[in-house]
Design an enzyme around this catalytic site. Structure first.
Site, mmCIF file in Angstrom:
data_model
loop_
_atom_site.group_PDB
_atom_site.id
_atom_site.type_symbol
_atom_site.label_atom_id
_atom_site.label_comp_id
_atom_site.label_asym_id
_atom_site.label_seq_id
_atom_site.Cartn_x
_atom_site.Cartn_y
_atom_site.Cartn_z
ATOM 1 N N ASP A 120 10.468 85.632 22.663
ATOM 2 C CA ASP A 120 10.809 87.048 22.818
ATOM 3 C C ASP A 120 12.304 87.165 22.590
ATOM 4 O O ASP A 120 13.091 86.363 23.091
ATOM 5 C CB ASP A 120 10.366 87.612 24.170
ATOM 6 C CG ASP A 120 11.006 86.945 25.367
ATOM 7 O OD1 ASP A 120 12.001 87.487 25.889
ATOM 8 O OD2 ASP A 120 10.504 85.889 25.795
ATOM 9 N N GLU A 162 10.220 95.328 35.729
ATOM 10 C CA GLU A 162 10.876 94.463 36.706
ATOM 11 C C GLU A 162 11.931 95.286 37.426
ATOM 12 O O GLU A 162 12.303 96.368 36.980
ATOM 13 C CB GLU A 162 11.497 93.246 36.017
ATOM 14 C CG GLU A 162 12.354 93.575 34.796
ATOM 15 C CD GLU A 162 12.709 92.341 33.982
ATOM 16 O OE1 GLU A 162 13.531 91.542 34.476
ATOM 17 O OE2 GLU A 162 12.189 92.189 32.860
#
Length: 266
Positions: free
Chosen positions: A67, A153
């Site tokens: 990523d 998150e």
């Protein structure tokens, strides 16, 4: 006295036998079980800060990928693919007004090299879900090889948004975002999250949702008990040919055959 005590104990046993404890949550076997033989070690990448894995090693999984975001310099995607990179999740947007300036460069490079890609959105709780979903759609064209990703998150270091809603609010917002993207792109996004966020919000209760879990110091089955996971981010300090500097590396939970089936929408 003894007879009364025996009668009381018998009654307690009868009552206890009549109670039912909480039923275990049903899990998807193929998404939860380890599906590759632990005796096989697949090609592994370097790590600037390697973890001494005591449990199942990331190298026991055959399908690995990256990523990436604006923090990565230009990537030699052909070299990365030749070294064993099988997929890439590329940051596209965050909140309701920021677009990653390297998204198009990374996306086009991955496409040209034949690396399957999907995009991810970093969520902030200071903007409603529908605004953030529209912003993502505005910046990410159709035609990705993989489902897109909702990155949820806590944001304690943000200068503008440190809100921490309760779990019910978090799950409701996530549901709205996922539904909007699924209607637009035709496939439900994955949810990426961290250990503390997962535990604080019960986001694992979201229906019809696959998870990408961060766990750089332990196998997900130990860090996220009973979690259903599709991807595992096992390091943030990976060293991969074709990528300058450190990079996040992830593995898919399954065999190459399972990967091909899942990637095709199965």
């Amino acid at each position: 006295m003894r007879q009364a005590l025996l009668l009381a104990l018998a009654a307690l046993v009868i009552v206890s036998c009549g109670r039912r404890g909480p039923q275990p949550q049903a899990v998807e076997p193929q998404a939860f079980a380890d599906t590759t033989p632990p005796s096989i070690i697949y090609p592994a990448f370097g790590d600037a800060d390697p973890h001494p894995w005591e449990d199942r090693h990331p190298g026991h999984y055959p399908v690995h990928g990256l990523d990436v975001s604006r923090w990565q310099p230009p990537i030699d995607w052909r070299t990365a693919r030749a070294s064993g990179v099988s997929f890439a999740f590329i940051k596209a947007t965050e909140g309701g007004d920021f677009a990653d300036p390297k998204f198009d460069e990374h996306r086009r490079g991955a496409q040209a090299a034949g690396v399957p890609w999907g995009a991810y959105h970093y969520y902030y709780f200071c903007r409603p879900a529908h605004e953030q979903a529209r912003w993502f759609i505005q910046n990410v064209p159709k035609g990705a090889d993989l489902p897109h990703v909702l990155d949820m998150e806590w944001t304690p270091h943000s200068k503008t948004c440190r809100i921490r809603p309760d779990g019910r609010t978090v799950r409701a917002e996530a549901q709205k975002f996922l539904d909007i993207l699924e209607r637009h792109y035709g496939r439900r996004p994955i949810v990426y999250t961290t250990v503390d966020f997962y535990g604080d919000t019960d986001i694992g209760r979201l229906p019809k949702t696959e998870f990408w879990l961060r766990s750089v110091a332990g196998h997900p089955r130990n860090v996220y008990p009973r979690a259903i996971w599709r991807f595992w981010q096992y390091t943030g300090t990976g060293l991969v040919p074709g990528v300058q500097g450190k990079v996040d590396i992830n593995t898919f939970n399954g065999t190459p055959e399972a990967w091909a089936h899942w990637k095709a929408g199965g």
